[in-house]
Design a protein around this motif. Structure first.
Motif, mmCIF file in Angstrom:
data_model
loop_
_atom_site.group_PDB
_atom_site.id
_atom_site.type_symbol
_atom_site.label_atom_id
_atom_site.label_comp_id
_atom_site.label_asym_id
_atom_site.label_seq_id
_atom_site.Cartn_x
_atom_site.Cartn_y
_atom_site.Cartn_z
ATOM 1 N N ARG A 136 -9.112 -5.049 -12.122
ATOM 2 C CA ARG A 136 -8.354 -5.402 -13.312
ATOM 3 C C ARG A 136 -6.914 -4.888 -13.204
ATOM 4 N NH1 ARG A 136 -9.316 -6.263 -18.765
ATOM 5 N NH2 ARG A 136 -7.939 -5.180 -20.215
ATOM 6 N N GLU A 137 -6.775 -3.633 -12.734
ATOM 7 C CA GLU A 137 -5.431 -3.057 -12.581
ATOM 8 C C GLU A 137 -4.657 -3.773 -11.479
ATOM 9 O OE1 GLU A 137 -5.273 1.277 -12.278
ATOM 10 O OE2 GLU A 137 -6.892 1.385 -13.747
ATOM 11 N N GLU A 138 -5.392 -4.201 -10.457
ATOM 12 C CA GLU A 138 -4.766 -4.930 -9.370
ATOM 13 C C GLU A 138 -4.217 -6.263 -9.879
ATOM 14 O OE1 GLU A 138 -6.567 -5.949 -5.082
ATOM 15 O OE2 GLU A 138 -7.082 -3.960 -5.905
ATOM 16 N N ARG A 139 -5.037 -6.937 -10.677
ATOM 17 C CA ARG A 139 -4.656 -8.217 -11.265
ATOM 18 C C ARG A 139 -3.409 -8.048 -12.136
ATOM 19 N NH1 ARG A 139 -3.466 -12.499 -10.947
ATOM 20 N NH2 ARG A 139 -3.790 -14.179 -12.427
ATOM 21 N N LEU A 140 -3.376 -6.938 -12.860
ATOM 22 C CA LEU A 140 -2.225 -6.627 -13.709
ATOM 23 C C LEU A 140 -0.949 -6.505 -12.875
ATOM 24 C CD1 LEU A 140 -2.817 -3.913 -16.460
ATOM 25 C CD2 LEU A 140 -1.254 -5.849 -16.539
ATOM 26 N N GLN A 141 -1.043 -5.723 -11.797
ATOM 27 C CA GLN A 141 0.130 -5.551 -10.920
ATOM 28 C C GLN A 141 0.610 -6.897 -10.393
ATOM 29 O OE1 GLN A 141 1.917 -2.707 -10.148
ATOM 30 N NE2 GLN A 141 0.683 -1.659 -11.692
ATOM 31 N N ASP A 142 -0.343 -7.762 -10.033
ATOM 32 C CA ASP A 142 0.035 -9.090 -9.535
ATOM 33 C C ASP A 142 0.746 -9.911 -10.604
ATOM 34 O OD1 ASP A 142 -0.961 -8.650 -7.019
ATOM 35 O OD2 ASP A 142 -2.926 -9.554 -7.428
#
Lengths: 176, 176
Positions: A145-151
């Motif tokens: 989820r945090e990775e998706r946010l960064q993207d």
DNA sequence: GTAGTCATGTAAGACGTTACATGATTCT
DNA sequence: AGAATCATGTAACGTCTTACATGACTAC
């Protein structure tokens, strides 16, 4: 002093050294600070004094000893509290606007030259941002989820430059 | 020190006092500085020393005397030279991105609250920008072409906030 | 050999903000 | 009575950047 919270935010994913933080700052447009030593190392020692992080010195054989900083429960609480406080609006600035105030001093060819230069500069930023995105996350993440946010943030930044290029095109058309 | 050129740019349209400049800074998002006394009055005296502006003191009956600054030929040349030098890329920053690094500390409801707060903040900025545009040009212009330019810049700024709102909508959709 | 990585820290200065300081006039 | 406008200036402080300082190891 948002850089304090930026550092807490990075440390919330995993313990890191000042040198690691430097690389995170260098490799991410989200962290807009230069990532200079002065700010990073002095902020870390401030955070340590305030009890928001702890420090562990790890000697190494072939390299200088490192100081690994870990966020404390107090640090996590301070980060959360700040995150939920009133956010500042986003900032959009361009010294190109100021340059346009000199348009009365310029010939048509010089005006075109100014537009071209700015377009090149913005294009270069767009490419750099896409390169950063391609290289992956400079900031450690704990969940998909945090990775998706960064993207999503990085897409937003690239979109900003794209919109700026479109705006330059509009200027060209309307002021010919 | 771009504020120096911002002041030269404003003065290139017509001679003005420090107080007039303050109002220009307050009434324009293009001039992103706070327009505080310290910067304006000290920059004006620097410009005077450098011969880029001249100063004329005008006594008034019912108000304190004013100092009207006029740009010199040297000042116009310096402005033009700077305008044609390599422009900086536009800046896009948001401390909201930093706040999102704390997402691991937040519940779903708190995350929604954070998004709502930011959306409100951006919306408020958009309204403020539209109000500034409605009020007309805080910066004096010399020609319809320059006026058109100012309008295009203001449209660009409003468009920036609109795009940011769309981006927030995307976040909402994709991270539900 | 020259540049880059690893690693931490300090000094000096540029830039920007808020607050202090003064004081008459005008509007509500 | 209180707030806003007109008008200029200084002091203190916070933030951010570049440059200085040191030193071993590694890759081309």
């Amino acid at each position: 002093m948002a850089i304090k919270y930026a550092i807490l935010g990075i440390l919330s994913a995993r313990p890191q050294t000042g040198y690691d933080l430097k690389k995170a700052f260098a490799g991410s447009a989200v962290l807009h600070w230069s990532g200079n030593n002065n700010q990073i190392y002095t902020t870390l020692s401030d955070l340590l004094k305030a009890g928001l992080v702890t420090k562990e010195v790890q000697p190494q054989e072939k390299h200088p000893a490192k100081s690994v900083y870990t966020i404390t429960d107090q640090g996590l609480a301070a980060l959360k509290e700040w995150a939920l406080s009133r956010p500042d609006p986003p900032e959009y600035r361009s010294d190109f606007w100021i340059r346009l105030m000199a348009v009365g001093q310029l010939t048509g060819a010089e005006f075109t030259q100014l537009l071209d230069q700015y377009e090149q500069e913005v294009h270069a930023q767009l490419l750099m941002q896409q390169e950063l995105a391609r290289r992956g996350h400079a900031i450690a993440t704990k969940s998909p989820r945090e990775e998706r946010l960064q993207d999503l943030i990085m897409d937003g930044i690239a979109g900003f430059y794209q919109r700026e290029l479109e705006w330059i095109g509009k200027l060209r058309k309307e002021l010919r």
